[in-house]
Write an enzyme that holds these catalytic residues in place. Structure first.
Site, mmCIF file in Angstrom:
data_model
loop_
_atom_site.group_PDB
_atom_site.id
_atom_site.type_symbol
_atom_site.label_atom_id
_atom_site.label_comp_id
_atom_site.label_asym_id
_atom_site.label_seq_id
_atom_site.Cartn_x
_atom_site.Cartn_y
_atom_site.Cartn_z
ATOM 1 N N GLU A 25 -5.334 -8.504 0.981
ATOM 2 C CA GLU A 25 -5.945 -8.111 2.256
ATOM 3 C C GLU A 25 -7.405 -7.786 2.036
ATOM 4 O OE1 GLU A 25 -4.260 -4.859 4.530
ATOM 5 O OE2 GLU A 25 -2.237 -5.630 4.190
ATOM 6 N N GLU B 237 0.796 -1.225 0.000
ATOM 7 C CA GLU B 237 0.000 0.000 0.000
ATOM 8 C C GLU B 237 0.833 1.283 0.000
ATOM 9 O OE1 GLU B 237 -3.049 -0.014 2.982
ATOM 10 O OE2 GLU B 237 -3.928 -1.872 2.284
HETATM 11 C C1 FCB Z 1 -4.510 -1.871 5.515
HETATM 12 C C2 FCB Z 1 -3.140 -2.197 6.049
HETATM 13 C C3 FCB Z 1 -3.150 -3.205 7.163
HETATM 14 C C4 FCB Z 1 -4.309 -3.026 8.094
HETATM 15 C C5 FCB Z 1 -5.595 -2.906 7.331
HETATM 16 C C6 FCB Z 1 -6.822 -2.751 8.196
HETATM 17 O O1 FCB Z 1 -4.512 -0.609 4.931
HETATM 18 O O2 FCB Z 1 -2.312 -2.668 5.023
HETATM 19 O O3 FCB Z 1 -1.912 -3.140 7.811
HETATM 20 O O4 FCB Z 1 -4.084 -1.972 8.947
HETATM 21 O O5 FCB Z 1 -5.531 -1.815 6.458
#
Ligand code: FCB
Length: 517
Positions: A405, A192
């Site tokens: 994620e 990210e």
């Molecule tokens: C993302 C992050 C991760 C976590 C989630 C909820 O942006 O990569 O580390 O904090 O959000």
């Protein structure tokens, strides 16, 4: 029969938002994922490891930021976190117990090269033991080299706003590869970069907490350069490795698709959140409309200064995999919303907009359920993100997509026997898996899913106040308890099948929806 209030149904919003959508898989259908679909869970070093000053590790920007008054809810830090540094073998056993094929974790730069200096044998040895433990359990190690924890010593030289950091990152990547490359085949350079540039250097909401449009832009470009340099270096060392990057992507919808101004707001957010990274990595150029927007606010000079000849060729070094992190989309307009969404951590230290050239753009709440962080639950957005990326960027380049994620914070209730019946989180994951299935059915090459997160952990500026784990962590005792969502996820991973979602689970996610059908 009571008609369903479709406007509040999380699967029925696409039409309302003007999105082009394939028929969504209804929650009561049984869904089979493709053979070989990879199931995993993800974590990040600073969020779980603890041992922040053990065995030679020194401060990262997050250790320093957590000490800044008002920067993190409750002033909490990652000094102990989930104590994973000492409990990694038990945590790997947990992953194995869930029947997952892969585990995504990040290495801490501050542990491997404290202060950005020479390699720390004890630090790198921790990751070597972790990898061995995973392999002993037949779990594929999926390594992310940077999940936001820059050594503080490098920040003192400008951090990511300093071009030199990109070269230091490539050196560090090579060091980790030297130690683990004989056993690790999947490498993600950055997690990210939007967060580690704009949210960190322009909004000041994440470490190092700077509030400068210029610094955020420079950081974004230098992160891109670091990604390209590291990818080229790893490719040279391991031509057969699977190399990639993880981006957090959004769907920005105009509040009123017929309103030109709303469409302009959505275009800007798309450019400054998604395309600012997708385009240089996958097309070797920054988007023309982004450059125009930046020039209009006088930031063209920064672009000219930081982007050197040859950088974009490095940044677009071919990759094999694109990781997509998806939490929610947003509806945007220049008009004032009737109500604010409070999706950022309630900290007292002031923050700014993360967007360098989107002044006046406002996020409007929609009739969607929200998580405990006021993040809207919008599974169909994931179908659109994946389809769009496949069609516009990755398919012609033969790049595979993985959802690296996805997950949600809910206020878990612990029963007397210690169990957590988190039907809301279970429903959230279920609906997003259906959304992925919809994309796959439409021909998108999505090959795996990582639940965020394996464990409840340090949620950055929210401290420990928000829990994302499919496994609960009792921070007093460090006891781990698999939640209902975790048991359900294990069944899904083992069978490759998403069973019908009980109406009661859907109702837990969206208390306003009528799920009687
Ligand atoms: C993302 C992050 C991760 C976590 C989630 C909820 O942006 O990569 O580390 O904090 O959000």
């Amino acid at each position: 029969m009571t008609p369903r209030p479709t406007t509040t149904h999380p699967l029925a919003t696409a039409a309302a938002l003007g999105g082009p959508l394939t028929e969504a898989t209804p929650p009561d259908a049984t869904v089979r994922m493709p053979d070989g679909f990879l199931w995993g869970a993800a974590t990040a070093a600073y969020q779980i490891e603890g041992a922040a000053h053990v065995d030679g590790r020194t401060d990262s920007i997050w250790d320093a930021f957590a000490r800044v008054p008002g920067a993190v809810v409750g002033g909490e830090d990652g000094e102990v976190a989930c104590d994973h540094y000492h409990r990694y073998a038990d945590d790997v056993a947990l992953v194995a117990g869930l029947g997952l094929g892969t585990y995504r974790f990040s290495t801490s730069w501050s542990r491997v090269r404290p202060d950005g200096g020479p390699v720390n044998a004890k630090g790198i040895d921790f990751y070597s033991r972790l990898v061995d433990e995973l392999l002993d359990h037949q779990i594929l190690p999926w390594v992310t080299l940077y999940h936001w924890d820059l050594p503080q010593a490098l920040e003192e030289h400008g951090g990511w706003s300093n071009r030199d950091t990109a070269y230091r990152f490539a050196e560090y990547a090579a060091d980790v590869h030297d130690a683990l490359g004989d056993r690790v085949g999947v490498w993600t350079t950055l997690n990210e970069p939007w967060c580690s540039s704009f949210l960190s250097y322009t909004a000041g909401a994440h470490a190092p907490g700077r509030r400068s449009r210029e610094a955020g832009l420079a950081a974004a470009h230098h992160l891109m350069l670091g990604h390209g340099l590291a990818t080229a270096e790893l490719r040279r060392r391991a031509p057969g490795a699977n190399l990639g990057i993880t981006l957090n992507l959004t769907v920005a919808d105009p509040v009123d698709p017929a309103d030109e101004r709303d469409r302009d707001a959505a275009r800007r957010i798309d450019a400054q959140f998604n395309r600012v990274f997708l385009d240089p990595i996958l097309r070797g150029a920054y988007p023309a409309d982004l450059l125009t927007d930046l020039a209009e606010v006088g930031l063209d000079g920064v672009v000219d200064d930081v982007v050197h000849d040859g950088d974009l060729a490095v940044i677009s070094t071919p990759i094999d995999t694109l990781g997509v992190n998806y939490y929610h989309g947003e509806a945007v307009s220049y008009r004032e919303p009737e109500r604010e969404l409070h999706g950022s951590a309630p900290v007292t230290r002031p923050t700014s907009s993360p967007y360098p050239a989107a002044d006046g753009v406002r996020v409007h709440p929609r009739p969607l359920p929200v998580t405990a962080q006021d993040w809207e639950v919008q599974p169909e957005g994931l179908t659109r993100v994946l389809t769009r990326v496949h069609e516009e960027y990755t398919s012609e380049r033969g790049i595979a997509l993985y959802v690296t994620e996805n997950g949600a914070a809910y206020d878990d209730v612990v029963a007397e026997d210690g169990s957590v019946d988190d039907q809301d989180r279970l429903a959230f994951v279920d609906l997003h898996l259906r959304a992925i299935h919809d994309a796959i059915t439409a021909g998108v090459d999505v090959r795996g899913y990582f639940a965020w997160s394996l464990l409840d952990n340090y949620e950055w500026a929210w401290g420990y106040s928000k829990r994302f784990g499919v496994v609960r962590v009792d921070y007093e005792t460090q006891e781990r308890t698999v939640k209902a969502s975790g048991r359900w996820y294990a069944d899904v991973a083992r069978s490759n099948v998403i069973p019908p979602l009980p109406a009661a689970s859907l109702a837990a996610l969206d208390p306003t929806a009528d799920t009687r059908g």
